[in-house]
Design a protein around this motif. Structure first.
Motif, PDB file in Angstrom:
ATOM      1  N   LYS A 224       0.715   5.844  -0.140  1.00 12.12           N
ATOM      2  CA  LYS A 224      -0.065   7.072  -0.011  1.00 12.12           C
ATOM      3  C   LYS A 224       0.039   7.864  -1.306  1.00 12.12           C
ATOM      4  O   LYS A 224       1.087   7.929  -1.932  1.00 12.12           O
ATOM      5  N   ARG A 225      -1.074   8.484  -1.739  1.00 11.94           N
ATOM      6  CA  ARG A 225      -1.123   9.218  -3.008  1.00 11.94           C
ATOM      7  C   ARG A 225      -0.089  10.349  -2.997  1.00 11.94           C
ATOM      8  O   ARG A 225      -0.017  11.126  -2.042  1.00 11.94           O
TER       9      ARG A 225
ATOM     10  N   ASN B  81      -6.206   5.374  -9.937  1.00 14.76           N
ATOM     11  CA  ASN B  81      -7.520   5.586  -9.317  1.00 14.76           C
ATOM     12  C   ASN B  81      -7.441   6.818  -8.423  1.00 14.76           C
ATOM     13  O   ASN B  81      -6.355   7.347  -8.182  1.00 14.76           O
ATOM     14  N   ASP B  82      -8.590   7.271  -7.951  1.00 19.27           N
ATOM     15  CA  ASP B  82      -8.650   8.534  -7.195  1.00 19.27           C
ATOM     16  C   ASP B  82      -8.521   8.333  -5.696  1.00 19.27           C
ATOM     17  O   ASP B  82      -8.705   9.285  -4.925  1.00 19.27           O
ATOM     18  N   SER B  83      -8.242   7.115  -5.237  1.00 21.22           N
ATOM     19  CA  SER B  83      -8.145   6.857  -3.794  1.00 21.22           C
ATOM     20  C   SER B  83      -6.930   7.557  -3.214  1.00 21.22           C
ATOM     21  O   SER B  83      -5.931   7.809  -3.891  1.00 21.22           O
ATOM     22  N   GLU B  84      -7.044   7.824  -1.932  1.00 26.84           N
ATOM     23  CA  GLU B  84      -5.919   8.441  -1.229  1.00 26.84           C
ATOM     24  C   GLU B  84      -4.855   7.406  -0.935  1.00 26.84           C
ATOM     25  O   GLU B  84      -3.660   7.741  -0.884  1.00 26.84           O
TER      26      GLU B  84
ATOM     27  N   LEU C   7      -3.231   3.944  -2.336  1.00 27.17           N
ATOM     28  CA  LEU C   7      -3.128   3.162  -3.576  1.00 27.17           C
ATOM     29  C   LEU C   7      -2.473   1.818  -3.281  1.00 27.17           C
ATOM     30  O   LEU C   7      -1.526   1.724  -2.480  1.00 27.17           O
ATOM     31  N   THR C   8      -2.967   0.793  -3.955  1.00 32.23           N
ATOM     32  CA  THR C   8      -2.449  -0.563  -3.710  1.00 32.23           C
ATOM     33  C   THR C   8      -1.293  -0.892  -4.661  1.00 32.23           C
ATOM     34  O   THR C   8      -0.850  -0.074  -5.481  1.00 32.23           O
TER      35      THR C   8
ATOM     36  N   SER D  87      -0.022   0.274  -8.378  1.00 30.11           N
ATOM     37  CA  SER D  87      -0.725   1.479  -8.826  1.00 30.11           C
ATOM     38  C   SER D  87       0.307   2.439  -9.404  1.00 30.11           C
ATOM     39  O   SER D  87       1.447   2.521  -8.941  1.00 30.11           O
TER      40      SER D  87
ATOM     41  N   GLN E 104       0.847  -1.191   0.000  1.00 29.76           N
ATOM     42  CA  GLN E 104       0.000   0.000   0.000  1.00 29.76           C
ATOM     43  C   GLN E 104       0.882   1.239   0.000  1.00 29.76           C
ATOM     44  O   GLN E 104       1.941   1.251   0.627  1.00 29.76           O
TER      45      GLN E 104
END
Length: 678
Positions: A248-249, A262-265, A267-268, A271, A246
């Protein structure tokens, strides 16, 4: 007696040694050379004795019987290296294993090298020690039988020979008297969210077992991905585990844009985020980052810096014009370059600021325009305005060709750009005359084709004569010295039909023409009947003639006359002769004969015969002053006499006077008496 004792000891010793298990010693029953000793030991046992230490040396000195010649052992000098070497193992003798007697080896032999080693057994001095001796001497062969074999120590250790036994020096990971045991490691049951693959060489989870670890997608391996079981019975490291990935953006760069998968804060695993800058700004750093390890991106987020370029330098012998006069020029600023006359721009004539401190093109250079000398045309010359090796701007060169060659191209060229002339160097091509064709009924042979100074020789076929020059030469003007000659047929002089003959000719009087001659009836051809016109312009022979056929010449008959007329020649074809006889003579034959076309008379020439008359009275015949009585000669005698007389004078008589001559002779015949002559 000593030999019997030695033999007894040998047999006893062999019997004794053969009962011992492990490395055993043996010796020969009689003395032999070193080579024979080596052969004896290798054929019957393992090899000649290789003594490893002093203990083994003392043991042999104790158990072996005394022999005056002593014992050969397995040490010999290597001739190529000069070092003492064990013959059984081919290993060099070490310092630790040396057991030389005092002062040995000394190689005292005068005849042969002392390259072989003996052992003093039961000797009062230096007993058990070694000595170098010639290999040709005879001594007892000291042999050994190895205790170690291919399966010793279970192939997991080194087999070391001892006196009457052997020991095993086990390799790493093995133990036991015969290295029969292997070290084991704790068993591993795998890892969550991953997989494990193991390979075992010596048994499951034993020495040298190897395990490889992988994690499922979205997880990262924490620890070593490979573990091996060590000789100490452990894996050398902790068993790894799998942890979820994982990140962090990342932050958006100033004057820039970020786009992530993707727009998640949060990211897996795997990404990706891509970065770009606004127009006029340049990206400093990586354009993209990937989430690969827990909480970490592959790269730091980039930055966007304003694009600026330092003003380029103006080229020497050139001029630069930029869109701004500042020292630092902003994004999309441009600069243009020109060179002074005589100089050439090397590089781009313009450049533009499109990235930080980077122009689209490097500033150009203004180099003086120079040209290499043009190539001198083959068969020609070149004169340039300068004799320097490199010619400068506006330099010119003039070309000329040698005699017999013509200039193809420009006469002059000028240097206007680097190694660029206004015109390509010309060529000097040989002057060519037009190709010549052989005349009809002739041929031509040329030397060097039809170029300048070439010569062509013409000839005509047989029966033809040349009209014009036979030799032509190509002149510098490109013209031949004269026009091509012609070959005209040879003409012979016209022939005329002979008198009393005819001529028939084929065509004209040219070469190989034939003329056939014939004569009229009564004439024969004198010469060749068939004439041909030769290549020399002459006939094969002179024209023939027609001559009249000639009959045999005639004579005036006795006591007769002959009158002949001739058309051509005397007694020739057409001649006609008439005959007549005189008084009291009769013509016997044709009075007229003709010479015919075959060259023969139409009939035989006639003769004159005396007419028989009776004799009237006896008379005397007077011929001049001669007279005779009719009773004294007969008519035959008279005729014979007259014939002889007439032959002598026949040619003097002519046909016109024949009768007069006979009358003058007073010849007549008495009809009453054929034999009466008065």
């Amino acid at each position: 007696m000593a030999y019997l004792v030695f033999l007894f000891l040998t047999v006893y010793g062999l019997a004794l040694i053969s009962c011992v298990q492990g490395w055993t010693y043996n010796y020969s029953p009689y003395n032999m050379t070193y080579d024979d000793a080596y052969k004896y030991c290798t054929e019957k046992y393992t090899s000649m004795v290789a003594i490893q230490n002093l203990i083994e040396n003392e043991h042999l000195n104790n158990i072996l019987p005394r022999n005056e010649a002593y014992y050969w052992i397995g040490i010999r000098k290597n001739k190529s290296t000069g070092k003492w070497t064990w013959v059984g193992t081919n290993k060099v003798l070490t310092k630790e294993a040396e057991n030389w007697a005092k002062g040995e080896p000394n190689n005292l032999s005068n005849n042969k090298d002392e390259d072989c080693v003996e052992m003093y057994v039961k000797r009062p001095n230096d007993t058990g020690k070694w000595n170098d001796d010639p290999c040709s001497k005879k001594k007892v062969a000291l042999c050994y039988t190895a205790s170690c074999h291919s399966s010793s120590c279970n192939n997991h250790g080194e087999c070391i020979e001892n006196i009457n036994n052997h020991t095993c020096n086990c390799y790493d990971g093995f133990y036991g008297e015969e290295c029969e045991h292997v070290v084991t490691c704790p068993e591993i049951n795998g890892t969550d969210h991953g997989s494990m693959t193991c390979s075992h060489v010596n048994g499951n989870f034993t020495y040298l077992s190897n395990c490889h670890f992988n994690c499922s997608d979205g997880y990262v391996l924490v620890g070593s991905e490979n573990l091996s079981c060590t000789k100490d019975g452990d894996w050398g490291a902790h068993v790894p585990h799998c942890k979820e990935i994982q990140c962090k953006r990342p932050e958006v760069p100033l004057n820039g844009v970020i786009r992530c998968s993707n727009d998640s804060e949060i990211l897996t695993d795997k990404s990706m985020c891509n970065f770009s800058c606004n127009d006029g700004f340049s990206l400093v750093g990586s354009t993209s980052v990937i989430c690969m390890t827990p909480g970490q991106w592959t790269e730091e987020p980039p930055k966007c810096n304003a694009i600026q370029c330092k003003r380029p330098e103006e080229p020497e012998n050139g001029v630069m014009d930029c869109s701004d006069n500042k020292e630092m020029l902003p994004y999309k600023s441009s600069c243009n370059f020109k060179c002074k006359e005589g100089f050439n721009l090397v590089g781009s004539p313009s450049t533009k600021c499109m990235s930080p401190y980077q122009w689209t093109e490097e500033p150009p250079r203004c180099e003086a325009i120079q040209c290499q000398h043009p190539e001198i045309p083959r068969n020609g010359t070149m004169q340039c305005s300068s004799n320097e090796e490199i010619l400068h701007y506006n330099s010119s060169c003039i070309f000329t060709c040698n005699e017999g060659y013509t200039l193809v191209g420009s006469l002059k060229t000028k240097c206007i750009a680097p190694d660029h002339w206004t015109n390509e160097p010309p060529k000097c091509e040989v002057v060519q005359c037009s190709s010549l064709l052989a005349p009809t009924n002739g041929q031509v042979e040329c030397q060097n084709g039809s170029k300048y100074n070439s010569k062509c020789t013409f000839s005509c076929a047989e029966g033809f004569k040349m009209v014009g020059s036979s030799d032509l030469q190509c002149q510098i003007s490109g013209n031949w010295t004269s026009s091509v000659p012609t070959c005209q047929a040879v003409q012979c002089a016209p022939l005329v039909a002979p008198d009393n003959g005819e001529i028939k000719c084929q065509e004209s009087s040219s070469y190989k023409s034939q003329c056939l001659f014939t004569c009229q009836q009564g004439f024969k051809l004198i010469g060749s009947s068939d004439l041909s016109c030769l290549s020399s312009g002459k006939w094969t022979s002179a024209a023939p003639k027609c001559e009249a056929l000639k009959c045999e010449a005639l004579t005036v008959p006795l006591m007769g006359k002959m009158n002949c007329t001739h058309l051509s020649g005397e007694f020739e074809y057409g001649s006609v002769c008439t005959f007549d006889c005189g008084y009291d003579l009769s013509l016997n034959g044709s009075s007229t004969i003709e010479c015919d076309s075959s060259g023969r008379w139409s009939t035989e020439p006639p003769t004159c015969e005396v007419v028989k008359r009776p004799i009237i009275s006896p008379t005397y015949i007077t011929v001049g002053a001669v007279s005779a009585s009719a009773s004294l000669m007969s008519v035959a005698g008279l005729l014979l006499w007259l014939a002889k007389r007439f032959r002598k004078t026949a040619k003097k008589f002519t046909p016109s006077n024949s009768y007069q001559h006979l009358e003058a002779a007073g010849v007549y015949q008495n009809t009453n008496d054929s034999n009466g002559i008065a």
